[in-house]
Design a protein around this motif. Structure first.
Motif, PDB file in Angstrom:
ATOM      1  N   GLY A  43       0.749  -1.296   0.093  1.00  0.00           N
ATOM      2  CA  GLY A  43       0.012  -0.131  -0.022  1.00  0.00           C
ATOM      3  C   GLY A  43       1.047   1.308  -0.047  1.00  0.00           C
ATOM      4  O   GLY A  43       0.561   2.260  -0.837  1.00  0.00           O
ATOM      5  N   VAL A  44       2.028   1.367   0.913  1.00  0.00           N
ATOM      6  CA  VAL A  44       2.858   2.519   0.959  1.00  0.00           C
ATOM      7  C   VAL A  44       3.445   2.536  -0.627  1.00  0.00           C
ATOM      8  O   VAL A  44       3.693   3.780  -0.885  1.00  0.00           O
ATOM      9  CB  VAL A  44       3.718   2.307   1.839  1.00  0.00           C
ATOM     10  CG1 VAL A  44       4.892   3.339   1.952  1.00  0.00           C
ATOM     11  CG2 VAL A  44       3.182   2.210   3.366  1.00  0.00           C
ATOM     12  N   ARG A  45       3.819   1.614  -1.229  1.00  0.00           N
ATOM     13  CA  ARG A  45       4.753   1.481  -2.468  1.00  0.00           C
ATOM     14  C   ARG A  45       3.708   2.182  -3.361  1.00  0.00           C
ATOM     15  O   ARG A  45       4.332   3.155  -4.064  1.00  0.00           O
ATOM     16  CB  ARG A  45       5.141   0.016  -2.698  1.00  0.00           C
ATOM     17  CG  ARG A  45       5.941   0.204  -3.967  1.00  0.00           C
ATOM     18  CD  ARG A  45       6.277  -1.294  -4.284  1.00  0.00           C
ATOM     19  NE  ARG A  45       7.096  -1.748  -3.390  1.00  0.00           N
ATOM     20  CZ  ARG A  45       8.488  -1.836  -3.255  1.00  0.00           C
ATOM     21  NH1 ARG A  45       9.070  -1.143  -4.335  1.00  0.00           N
ATOM     22  NH2 ARG A  45       9.182  -2.488  -2.286  1.00  0.00           N
ATOM     23  N   GLU A  46       2.410   1.675  -3.446  1.00  0.00           N
ATOM     24  CA  GLU A  46       1.591   2.156  -4.404  1.00  0.00           C
ATOM     25  C   GLU A  46       1.139   3.840  -4.195  1.00  0.00           C
ATOM     26  O   GLU A  46       1.273   4.597  -5.141  1.00  0.00           O
ATOM     27  CB  GLU A  46       0.176   1.453  -4.601  1.00  0.00           C
ATOM     28  CG  GLU A  46      -0.771   1.883  -5.308  1.00  0.00           C
ATOM     29  CD  GLU A  46      -1.977   1.086  -5.261  1.00  0.00           C
ATOM     30  OE1 GLU A  46      -3.075   1.256  -5.849  1.00  0.00           O
ATOM     31  OE2 GLU A  46      -2.227   0.036  -4.303  1.00  0.00           O
ATOM     32  N   LYS A  47       1.126   4.185  -3.040  1.00  0.00           N
ATOM     33  CA  LYS A  47       1.053   5.793  -2.713  1.00  0.00           C
ATOM     34  C   LYS A  47       2.446   6.514  -3.216  1.00  0.00           C
ATOM     35  O   LYS A  47       2.083   7.477  -3.738  1.00  0.00           O
ATOM     36  CB  LYS A  47       0.737   5.942  -1.277  1.00  0.00           C
ATOM     37  CG  LYS A  47      -0.662   5.363  -0.914  1.00  0.00           C
ATOM     38  CD  LYS A  47      -1.276   5.553   0.453  1.00  0.00           C
ATOM     39  CE  LYS A  47      -2.510   5.198   0.888  1.00  0.00           C
ATOM     40  NZ  LYS A  47      -2.811   5.275   2.425  1.00  0.00           N
ATOM     41  N   SER A  72       8.621  12.543   6.171  1.00  0.00           N
ATOM     42  CA  SER A  72       7.490  13.314   7.127  1.00  0.00           C
ATOM     43  C   SER A  72       6.073  12.714   7.037  1.00  0.00           C
ATOM     44  O   SER A  72       5.364  12.104   7.849  1.00  0.00           O
ATOM     45  CB  SER A  72       7.373  14.594   6.967  1.00  0.00           C
ATOM     46  OG  SER A  72       6.324  15.024   7.867  1.00  0.00           O
ATOM     47  N   SER A  73       5.595  12.371   5.538  1.00  0.00           N
ATOM     48  CA  SER A  73       4.307  11.882   5.360  1.00  0.00           C
ATOM     49  C   SER A  73       4.226  10.525   5.473  1.00  0.00           C
ATOM     50  O   SER A  73       3.104   9.940   5.920  1.00  0.00           O
ATOM     51  CB  SER A  73       3.881  12.437   3.829  1.00  0.00           C
ATOM     52  OG  SER A  73       4.079  13.622   3.695  1.00  0.00           O
ATOM     53  N   TYR A  74       5.262   9.517   5.129  1.00  0.00           N
ATOM     54  CA  TYR A  74       4.802   8.256   5.228  1.00  0.00           C
ATOM     55  C   TYR A  74       5.621   7.661   6.485  1.00  0.00           C
ATOM     56  O   TYR A  74       5.808   6.466   6.636  1.00  0.00           O
ATOM     57  CB  TYR A  74       5.343   7.579   4.067  1.00  0.00           C
ATOM     58  CG  TYR A  74       4.567   7.932   2.901  1.00  0.00           C
ATOM     59  CD1 TYR A  74       3.516   7.241   2.557  1.00  0.00           C
ATOM     60  CD2 TYR A  74       4.917   9.191   2.108  1.00  0.00           C
ATOM     61  CE1 TYR A  74       2.705   7.778   1.433  1.00  0.00           C
ATOM     62  CE2 TYR A  74       4.173   9.415   1.145  1.00  0.00           C
ATOM     63  CZ  TYR A  74       2.877   8.778   0.803  1.00  0.00           C
ATOM     64  OH  TYR A  74       2.064   9.109  -0.321  1.00  0.00           O
ATOM     65  N   ASP A  75       6.314   8.323   7.485  1.00  0.00           N
ATOM     66  CA  ASP A  75       7.071   7.986   8.622  1.00  0.00           C
ATOM     67  C   ASP A  75       8.105   6.938   8.115  1.00  0.00           C
ATOM     68  O   ASP A  75       8.019   5.657   8.608  1.00  0.00           O
ATOM     69  CB  ASP A  75       6.030   7.289   9.484  1.00  0.00           C
ATOM     70  CG  ASP A  75       6.756   6.997  10.902  1.00  0.00           C
ATOM     71  OD1 ASP A  75       7.590   7.823  11.117  1.00  0.00           O
ATOM     72  OD2 ASP A  75       6.425   5.906  11.426  1.00  0.00           O
ATOM     73  N   ALA A  89       6.272  20.496   8.136  1.00  0.00           N
ATOM     74  CA  ALA A  89       6.568  20.161   9.404  1.00  0.00           C
ATOM     75  C   ALA A  89       7.092  18.808   9.258  1.00  0.00           C
ATOM     76  O   ALA A  89       6.495  18.015   8.601  1.00  0.00           O
ATOM     77  CB  ALA A  89       5.193  20.299  10.263  1.00  0.00           C
ATOM     78  N   ASP A  90       8.218  18.396  10.162  1.00  0.00           N
ATOM     79  CA  ASP A  90       8.960  17.394   9.837  1.00  0.00           C
ATOM     80  C   ASP A  90       9.468  16.748  11.235  1.00  0.00           C
ATOM     81  O   ASP A  90       9.506  17.600  12.099  1.00  0.00           O
ATOM     82  CB  ASP A  90      10.152  17.568   8.931  1.00  0.00           C
ATOM     83  CG  ASP A  90      10.695  16.345   8.357  1.00  0.00           C
ATOM     84  OD1 ASP A  90      10.214  15.154   8.611  1.00  0.00           O
ATOM     85  OD2 ASP A  90      11.797  16.153   7.709  1.00  0.00           O
ATOM     86  N   LEU A 117       7.437  13.895  16.613  1.00  0.00           N
ATOM     87  CA  LEU A 117       7.701  12.355  16.064  1.00  0.00           C
ATOM     88  C   LEU A 117       7.406  12.066  14.930  1.00  0.00           C
ATOM     89  O   LEU A 117       8.227  11.046  14.271  1.00  0.00           O
ATOM     90  CB  LEU A 117       7.559  11.530  17.174  1.00  0.00           C
ATOM     91  CG  LEU A 117       7.899  11.906  18.837  1.00  0.00           C
ATOM     92  CD1 LEU A 117       7.204  10.827  19.519  1.00  0.00           C
ATOM     93  CD2 LEU A 117       9.339  11.834  18.850  1.00  0.00           C
ATOM     94  N   GLY A 118       6.307  12.526  14.423  1.00  0.00           N
ATOM     95  CA  GLY A 118       5.752  12.261  12.967  1.00  0.00           C
ATOM     96  C   GLY A 118       4.614  12.755  12.580  1.00  0.00           C
ATOM     97  O   GLY A 118       4.012  13.532  13.523  1.00  0.00           O
ATOM     98  N   VAL A 119       4.567  12.818  11.393  1.00  0.00           N
ATOM     99  CA  VAL A 119       3.416  13.679  10.734  1.00  0.00           C
ATOM    100  C   VAL A 119       2.704  12.374  10.023  1.00  0.00           C
ATOM    101  O   VAL A 119       3.295  11.993   8.857  1.00  0.00           O
ATOM    102  CB  VAL A 119       3.651  14.899  10.004  1.00  0.00           C
ATOM    103  CG1 VAL A 119       2.325  15.562   9.330  1.00  0.00           C
ATOM    104  CG2 VAL A 119       4.571  15.766  10.840  1.00  0.00           C
ATOM    105  N   GLY A 120       1.400  12.310   9.898  1.00  0.00           N
ATOM    106  CA  GLY A 120       0.740  11.299   9.388  1.00  0.00           C
ATOM    107  C   GLY A 120       0.085  12.047   7.760  1.00  0.00           C
ATOM    108  O   GLY A 120       0.403  13.208   7.497  1.00  0.00           O
TER     109      GLY A 120
END
Length: 370
Positions: free
Chosen positions: A147-151, A178-181, A227-228, A247-250
């Motif tokens: 799923g992450v690879r596809e996005k 930042s977006s995918y942690d 933001a990162d 720590l992370g941003v979704g």
């Protein structure tokens, strides 16, 4: 030997071609190396003499010195072919030595730029849309989830076109991490703004990133762009303000009209309950101070920062001055140090006003405070 002149000429051409290969290579090398290293052209006569000597050592001219050959058109034609080939090779080597770049460094390679075909003329400098075209795994790390690879393969980024590719790669890398942690990510761009991404998923979640003595807390809220992980964040709650480290941003929410994101922040244990109990949380991200970057951004927006000396004591109202001139007074500098006014401030003669605005607005401000 052949009797006809044409046959002897053909044999001479054949013999000269076989014999002249090595002298021609040496002549080219001499012409190129001298021109490239010293900038001086080796005399053609000297190169021809060296080439003839090499041909003799290799055995070619030894055969030409045989009376059965040298006294016939075969020897004459073969000798002319060797000398002409050597002279031509020397001339080409000299030209290449002049045209070849003198200095090639890694820095000059990293400063490569985008092709003009992919730049959209938007605004002053234009924009480029970076496309992720290839996603690879990182050796030694677990593979990316499907799923992450596809996005990742569907990601698009609009960035300023005046940046070098190395800076564009850095910005795309930071946004993806930042977006995918992601645990680690590297980005390589070609001149057509196609990105090849090598990434690995996070290992162990947020637990190993939380500093000792702090706790991780997540909130759904509007998050400032850029933001990162590692940034300082201020969480504005209805009754208090909490400071922590990101720590992370979704990823942005797709089901909500507001593009909220899940923000995970490390805070002190006593503040976790207040954050979780808040119905609404507003976020501000505090970056590291960078005066040169700030001045560059102001200059790109057509603004300037100037220092104006007050010739007499007076009370200055930054809000009123901004309404009158368009320039903003943001600090007062004097013997006691730097003061940042939050309302009308008393300025003594000789103290300096630090102001920002367009050149015309600053000229108007200078006339007012003169």
């Amino acid at each position: 030997m052949p009797d006809s002149i044409l046959a002897q000429v053909l044999v001479g051409l054949y013999l000269g071609a076989l014999t002249g290969v090595l002298p021609a290579l040496v002549s080219w090398a001499l012409g190129f190396s001298f021109r490239y290293v010293t900038g001086v052209t080796v005399p053609g006569l000297g190169v021809v003499v060296v080439a003839a000597a090499i041909a003799g050592v290799s055995g070619g001219l030894l055969g030409l010195l045989d009376p059965a050959i040298s006294e016939t058109p075969v020897g004459v034609v073969a000798a002319l072919v060797v000398l002409m080939a050597s002279f031509w090779a020397h001339n080409q080597g000299d030209k290449m030595g002049e045209a070849f770049p003198r200095r090639i460094t890694l820095e000059s390679i990293r400063r490569r730029t985008l092709s003009g075909e992919v730049v959209d003329r938007v605004g002053r400098f234009g924009q480029v849309r970076v496309r992720v075209t290839n996603v690879e795994d990182v050796e030694g790390y677990p593979p990316l989830p499907a799923g992450v690879r596809e996005k990742l393969e569907g990601e698009r980024f609009s960035l300023p076109a005046d940046l070098p590719l190395s800076e564009l790669e850095t910005r795309v890398r930071d946004r993806l991490r930042s977006s995918y942690d992601l645990e680690t990510v590297s980005v390589s761009l070609d001149r057509r703004a196609n990105a090849t991404v090598a990434a690995a998923p996070a290992l162990g979640g947020f637990s190993r990133r939380v500093p000792a003595g702090q706790r991780a807390v997540s909130v759904e809220t509007l998050v400032p762009a850029g933001a990162d992980r590692g940034d300082r964040a201020l969480l504005w709650l209805p009754e208090t303000t909490v400071e922590g480290h990101v720590l992370g941003v979704g990823e942005p929410s797709e089901d909500d009209d507001r593009p909220t994101r899940r923000l995970t922040v490390a805070v002190s244990p006593g503040e976790v309950e207040a954050v979780l109990a808040a119905e609404e949380v507003r976020v501000a991200v505090l970056g590291e101070a960078n005066g040169r970057d700030l001045l560059a951004r102001l200059k790109a927006a057509g603004l300037r920062v100037r220092t104006l000396e007050s010739v007499r004591s007076r009370t200055v109202d930054p809000t009123a001055l901004r309404s009158e001139t368009g320039a903003q007074v943001f600090a007062v500098r004097g013997p006691a140090g730097l003061r940042v006014p939050d309302g009308p401030v008393r300025v003594r003669a000789g103290e300096e006003l630090l102001a920002v605005g367009t050149p015309d607005a600053l000229r108007g401000l200078r006339e007012v405070v003169a």
